[in-house]
Design an enzyme around this catalytic site. Structure first.
Site, PDB file in Angstrom:
ATOM      1  CB  THR A  70      10.724 -25.002  -0.999  1.00 44.44           C
ATOM      2  OG1 THR A  70      10.977 -26.279  -0.491  1.00 44.44           O
ATOM      3  CG2 THR A  70      11.486 -24.082  -0.376  1.00 44.44           C
ATOM      4  CB  ILE A  78      14.948   4.326 -11.126  1.00 39.05           C
ATOM      5  CG1 ILE A  78      16.077   4.300 -10.410  1.00 39.05           C
ATOM      6  CG2 ILE A  78      14.516   5.888 -11.489  1.00 39.05           C
ATOM      7  CD1 ILE A  78      17.404   4.994 -11.145  1.00 39.05           C
ATOM      8  CE  LYS A  79       9.179   3.056  -7.817  1.00 39.19           C
ATOM      9  NZ  LYS A  79       9.806   2.386  -6.873  1.00 39.19           N
ATOM     10  CG  ASP A 105      10.143   6.376   0.264  1.00 42.12           C
ATOM     11  OD1 ASP A 105      10.600   6.867   1.409  1.00 42.12           O
ATOM     12  OD2 ASP A 105      10.226   5.250   0.046  1.00 42.12           O
ATOM     13  CB  THR A 129      13.043  -2.431  -1.220  1.00 42.93           C
ATOM     14  OG1 THR A 129      13.256  -2.247  -2.645  1.00 42.93           O
ATOM     15  CG2 THR A 129      14.150  -3.361  -0.837  1.00 42.93           C
TER      16      THR A 129
HETATM   17  N1  LIG Z   1       7.110  -3.882 -13.333  1.00 34.87           N
HETATM   18  C1  LIG Z   1       7.963  -3.990 -12.105  1.00 34.87           C
HETATM   19  N2  LIG Z   1       9.015  -3.820 -12.209  1.00 34.87           N
HETATM   20  C2  LIG Z   1       9.858  -4.036 -10.832  1.00 34.87           C
HETATM   21  N3  LIG Z   1       9.350  -4.663  -9.787  1.00 34.87           N
HETATM   22  C3  LIG Z   1       7.975  -4.923  -9.880  1.00 34.87           C
HETATM   23  C4  LIG Z   1       7.204  -4.703 -11.210  1.00 34.87           C
HETATM   24  N4  LIG Z   1       5.978  -4.901 -10.707  1.00 34.87           N
HETATM   25  C5  LIG Z   1       5.885  -5.312  -9.376  1.00 34.87           C
HETATM   26  N5  LIG Z   1       7.190  -5.048  -8.929  1.00 34.87           N
HETATM   27  C6  LIG Z   1       7.554  -5.729  -7.592  1.00 34.87           C
HETATM   28  O1  LIG Z   1       7.430  -4.584  -6.842  1.00 34.87           O
HETATM   29  C7  LIG Z   1       8.627  -4.391  -5.638  1.00 34.87           C
HETATM   30  C8  LIG Z   1       9.398  -3.290  -5.670  1.00 34.87           C
HETATM   31  O2  LIG Z   1       8.364  -2.208  -5.421  1.00 34.87           O
HETATM   32  P1  LIG Z   1       8.953  -0.661  -5.418  1.00 34.87           P
HETATM   33  O3  LIG Z   1       9.464  -0.436  -6.826  1.00 34.87           O
HETATM   34  O4  LIG Z   1       7.879   0.193  -5.055  1.00 34.87           O
HETATM   35  O5  LIG Z   1      10.130  -0.740  -4.538  1.00 34.87           O
HETATM   36  P2  LIG Z   1      11.222   0.470  -4.189  1.00 34.87           P
HETATM   37  O6  LIG Z   1      10.402   1.780  -4.389  1.00 34.87           O
HETATM   38  O7  LIG Z   1      12.572   0.085  -4.887  1.00 34.87           O
HETATM   39  O8  LIG Z   1      11.553   0.175  -2.808  1.00 34.87           O
HETATM   40  P3  LIG Z   1      11.434   1.188  -1.663  1.00 34.87           P
HETATM   41  O9  LIG Z   1      10.096   2.210  -1.851  1.00 34.87           O
HETATM   42  O10 LIG Z   1      11.052   0.329  -0.457  1.00 34.87           O
HETATM   43  O11 LIG Z   1      12.710   1.849  -1.470  1.00 34.87           O
HETATM   44  C9  LIG Z   1       9.554  -5.897  -6.130  1.00 34.87           C
HETATM   45  O12 LIG Z   1       9.170  -6.772  -5.190  1.00 34.87           O
HETATM   46  C10 LIG Z   1       8.827  -6.108  -7.249  1.00 34.87           C
HETATM   47  O13 LIG Z   1       8.859  -7.629  -7.626  1.00 34.87           O
HETATM   48  C1  LIG Z   2      12.162   3.236   4.786  1.00 40.71           C
HETATM   49  C2  LIG Z   2      12.605   3.369   3.357  1.00 40.71           C
HETATM   50  C3  LIG Z   2      13.778   2.633   3.044  1.00 40.71           C
HETATM   51  C4  LIG Z   2      11.460   2.819   2.268  1.00 40.71           C
HETATM   52  O1  LIG Z   2      11.798   3.267   1.093  1.00 40.71           O
HETATM   53  C5  LIG Z   2      12.890   4.973   3.020  1.00 40.71           C
HETATM   54  O2  LIG Z   2      11.437   5.664   3.462  1.00 40.71           O
HETATM   55  C6  LIG Z   2      13.754   5.410   3.834  1.00 40.71           C
HETATM   56  O3  LIG Z   2      14.863   5.138   3.827  1.00 40.71           O
HETATM   57  N1  LIG Z   2      13.328   5.965   5.359  1.00 40.71           N
HETATM   58  C7  LIG Z   2      14.204   6.571   6.235  1.00 40.71           C
HETATM   59  C8  LIG Z   2      14.042   6.109   7.481  1.00 40.71           C
HETATM   60  C9  LIG Z   2      12.775   6.729   8.111  1.00 40.71           C
HETATM   61  O4  LIG Z   2      11.751   6.777   7.294  1.00 40.71           O
HETATM   62  O5  LIG Z   2      12.625   6.511   9.379  1.00 40.71           O
HETATM   63  K   LIG Z   3       9.565   3.752  -3.304  1.00 40.25           K
END
Ligand SMILES: Nc1ncnc2c1ncn2[C@@H]1O[C@H](COP(=O)(O)OP(=O)(O)OP(=O)(O)O)[C@@H](O)[C@H]1O
Ligand SMILES: CC(C)(CO)[C@@H](O)C(=O)NCCC(=O)O
Ligand SMILES: [K+]
Length: 249
Positions: A181, A12-13, A102, A125
């Protein structure tokens, strides 16, 4: 003060902005609802008037988080909802409600900033790319595993890939062929992300020539920037779209 939240699949941002001038007074990244409440509560001089949120989590999780925030800070949190069209951008999905919010807000924010054709690539992610033409038509996009998912698939489905987070970070000091690795996996996955970005840019070129803006966002955007130096990194792109979708009434 207004609380802004971007609830991704892993993190969560959040940030708190001043109502008058949108100046940012605090923010961060947390991995649970409880950590979120604790982090917000620790902000000195906190005085929240409301909140807005984008969530790609389930309806239940999203509702529960709003209830928690109401209870902890006595605020109503508006949740951005799917729409067919907004701010000159038309949702390109066959069923507009299925497009991740998003992605939609990233597209809105990018078109607002570029006022021209744009390609949005978000490395979270999941990695995703979205195309918005100069007339505001969202053409759709692509979704594939991001860095965390690629890594964890390799760790889960092989017996001999194992390493800790500290060595993973060290491995990314270069992208030369890996001699261990951890280097082989971490660098290989980064090259996958960079290849994804380059392919999207080729697609955009085929559509629009050189006449488009590239936006990079998401936590892993910095891993890709050197491969696409012409891109603008905008870490808060989703928040730009969120402010458009949930204006303070
Ligand atoms: N300060 C930070 N805290 C957490 N993750 C970080 C940070 N900086 C970079 N990252 C990296 O960002 C990635 C997660 O990105 P982000 O927070 O945009 O994902 P998310 O919003 O949870 O995923 P999605 O948008 O796909 O649902 C992870 O690979 C993590 O390693
Ligand atoms: C692809 C993710 C998981 C990325 O956060 C999100 O945008 C989502 O759940 N989308 C719904 C599926 C779609 O965008 O087609
Ligand atoms: K996101």
């Amino acid at each position: 003060m207004i609380l802004e939240l971007d609830c991704g699949n892993s993190f969560i941002k959040w940030r708190v902005i001043h109502t008058a001038d949108a100046a940012i007074t605090g923010g961060g990244i947390v991995d649970s609802d409880q950590a979120l409440v604790a982090a917000i509560g620790a902000l000195p001089g906190l005085h929240l008037a409301g909140g807005r949120m984008v969530s790609v989590r389930s309806e239940e999780e999203t509702t529960a988080l709003c209830a928690l925030l109401q209870q902890a800070f006595a605020i109503d949190v508006k949740v951005a909802q799917p729409v067919q069209e907004m701010a000159g951008v038309r949702n390109g999905y066959e069923d507009f409600q299925r497009l991740g919010m998003d992605r939609w807000l990233g597209a809105l924010g990018a078109f607002h900033l570029a006022k021209a054709a744009c390609l949005v690539i978000d490395f979270g992610t999941a990695a995703k790319a979205d195309f918005v033409a100069a007339d505001g038509e969202h053409l759709g996009g692509y979704i594939c595993p991001g860095m965390p998912l690629m890594r964890s698939q390799l760790r889960t489905h092989t017996r001999r890939i194992r390493y800790d987070d500290a060595s993973a970070e060290r491995a990314l000091s270069s992208l030369a062929p890996g001699r261990s690795t951890v280097e082989a996996v971490e660098r290989g996955c980064v090259l996958m992300l960079q290849g994804f970005a380059r392919t999207q840019i080729e697609q955009a070129k085929a559509l629009w020539g050189d006449d488009f803006t590239i936006f990079l966002t998401g936590g892993d955007a910095p891993l890709v920037h050197e491969a696409v130096p012409q891109a603008r990194i905008v870490p808060d792109l989703v928040f730009v779209g969120l402010a458009m979708a949930c204006p303070l009434s």
